[in-house]
Design an enzyme around this catalytic site. Structure first.
Site, PDB file in Angstrom:
ATOM      1  N   LYS A 226      39.007  40.043  43.981  1.00 61.18           N
ATOM      2  CA  LYS A 226      39.178  41.350  43.325  1.00 61.18           C
ATOM      3  C   LYS A 226      40.393  42.109  43.835  1.00 61.18           C
ATOM      4  O   LYS A 226      40.962  41.812  44.877  1.00 61.18           O
ATOM      5  CB  LYS A 226      37.891  42.171  43.447  1.00 61.18           C
ATOM      6  CG  LYS A 226      36.823  41.625  42.497  1.00 61.18           C
ATOM      7  CD  LYS A 226      35.569  42.456  42.437  1.00 61.18           C
ATOM      8  CE  LYS A 226      34.633  41.888  41.349  1.00 61.18           C
ATOM      9  NZ  LYS A 226      33.307  42.500  41.356  1.00 61.18           N
ATOM     10  N   ARG A 266      28.882  36.172  45.362  1.00 60.47           N
ATOM     11  CA  ARG A 266      29.339  35.539  44.118  1.00 60.47           C
ATOM     12  C   ARG A 266      30.837  35.269  44.250  1.00 60.47           C
ATOM     13  O   ARG A 266      31.627  36.197  44.434  1.00 60.47           O
ATOM     14  CB  ARG A 266      29.061  36.489  42.951  1.00 60.47           C
ATOM     15  CG  ARG A 266      29.516  35.996  41.591  1.00 60.47           C
ATOM     16  CD  ARG A 266      29.278  37.103  40.546  1.00 60.47           C
ATOM     17  NE  ARG A 266      29.635  36.676  39.200  1.00 60.47           N
ATOM     18  CZ  ARG A 266      30.855  36.714  38.691  1.00 60.47           C
ATOM     19  NH1 ARG A 266      31.876  37.168  39.425  1.00 60.47           N
ATOM     20  NH2 ARG A 266      31.090  36.305  37.455  1.00 60.47           N
TER      21      ARG A 266
END
Length: 287
Positions: A226, A266
Site C-alpha cells: 500500500k 493479507r
C-alpha cells in the site's frame, strides 16, 4: 487451545492455525494497483492461487473488482464472470477461499461455489443485501473500516484521533452486522489501511492494533504494497518505489501485526510473510 490461538481468536467455520494466518491475494482484474492484468483469466488465476498456497498461504482471497483510489466499479455480470470460476477452481483443490466483494450476489454465488469467507471492504454498507446473504449462509464475514467509495480519490480522510474513530466506527458496524444475523464468532475486523487514510493514519493504526483487538474479534491486517509503505520507503523527498517493490516492507508489517496478535495478514507476495509470521510465532513461544 494454545495461548497463541486464544489471544488471536478463532473464526468459526475456518481452520485453526497456531500463529497469524497468511491470506494470499488473487486479483482477477485488469486494473489492480499492484498486479493488475497478471492473473486476468481463470486458468492463470487458479494457478496463481495454488502457487500462493505452495509458498505458504493458508487462505486465498479472490477479487474481481479493484478498490484502489480512483477505480471505477465493474458491473455485476463482469464481476461474477471473473470471480466464480476462480473460486470454484481453487475450492475444488481444497483451498480455503475468501471472496473479496462488495456485492451480495457475488458473495452468495461464491459461497455456493465453495468459498468459506466473505471479505467485504465496505463492511456490508455498499450492498444492503450483503449482511442477510452472509447471515443466511452462516459464513464468516470480514468487516472493514470504510467511509465510502474511493472513485473520487481519498474520501473523508480527516480524523481528530484516527485510532479512537476507527475503533468506534468499526464497533458500530460490527454491532450492525451481528444485529443483521451474522454470528459474533464469525466476525473478523479490519482497520482498512489505505482506505480514506493518509500514511500517518495507517502507521498510527499499526502502532495501536491492541485497541482494535479490544473490539473482541479476530483482526485481519491488509497492508500489502500500500501507498503508506511507499511513503515510508521513499523518505522525506524521494519518489515512492512501485507497488511490487514493497514486498520486504510488507513482510515487516506482517511480523509486527503477528507480534501484536493479528489473526491474519493479507498479502500479494506470500513467501516472505509466511516466514515472518512463523518467526513471530517462534519468538512468542520462547517468552
Amino acid at each position: 487451545m494454545s495461548t497463541s490461538q486464544g489471544h488471536r481468536g478463532h473464526v468459526t467455520g475456518l481452520p485453526e492455525w497456531d500463529r497469524c494466518a497468511v491470506m494470499g491475494v488473487v486479483n482477477v482484474t485488469p486494473d489492480s494497483f499492484s498486479d493488475g492484468g497478471r492473473w486476468f483469466d481463470t486458468t492463470a488465476a487458479v494457478k496463481h492461487g495454488l502457487d500462493l498456497v505452495a509458498r505458504g498461504a493458508d487462505m486465498v482471497d479472490v477479487g474481481g473488482e479493484s478498490t484502489r483510489p480512483g477505480a471505477t466499479r465493474v458491473d455485476e455480470d463482469e464481476e461474477l464472470k471473473r470471480v466464480i470460476p476462480v473460486v470454484r477452481g481453487l475450492a475444488s483443490e481444497g483451498v480455503a477461499v475468501s471472496v473479496d466483494t462488495m456485492r451480495a450476489s457475488v458473495a452468495e454465488r461464491s459461497l455456493a461455489a465453495g468459498a468459506s469467507l466473505v471479505n467485504d471492504v465496505s463492511g456490508g454498507l455498499a450492498d444492503p443485501a450483503m449482511v442477510p446473504v452472509v447471515a443466511a449462509a452462516g459464513a464468516p464475514f470480514v468487516v472493514m473500516h470504510w467511509r465510502g467509495f474511493l472513485e473520487g480519490g481519498n474520501v473523508k480522510g480527516v480524523y481528530e484521533d484516527v485510532v479512537a474513530e476507527v475503533v468506534a466506527e468499526l464497533h458500530a458496524r460490527v454491532e450492525a452486522v451481528i444485529e443483521g444475523g451474522i454470528a459474533p464468532d464469525r466476525v473478523v475486523v479490519d482497520p482498512g489501511l489505505g482506505f480514506s487514510k493518509e500514511a500517518g493514519h495507517d502507521l498510527r493504526l499499526l502502532a495501536h492494533l491492541k485497541e482494535l483487538r479490544a473490539l473482541g474479534h479476530p483482526l485481519l491486517v491488509a497492508a500489502s504494497r500500500k501507498r503508506f509503505l511507499g511513503h515510508v520507503l521513499a523518505g522525506e523527498q524521494g519518489a515512492p518505489p512501485p507497488a511490487r517493490e514493497r514486498d520486504a516492507a510488507t513482510a515487516a508489517v506482517s511480523a509486527i501485526a503477528a507480534h501484536q496478535g493479528a489473526w491474519a495478514v493479507r498479502v500479494h507476495e506470500v513467501r516472505a510473510t509466511a516466514d515472518a509470521v512463523r518467526v513471530a510465532r517462534a519468538v512468542e513461544g520462547a517468552q
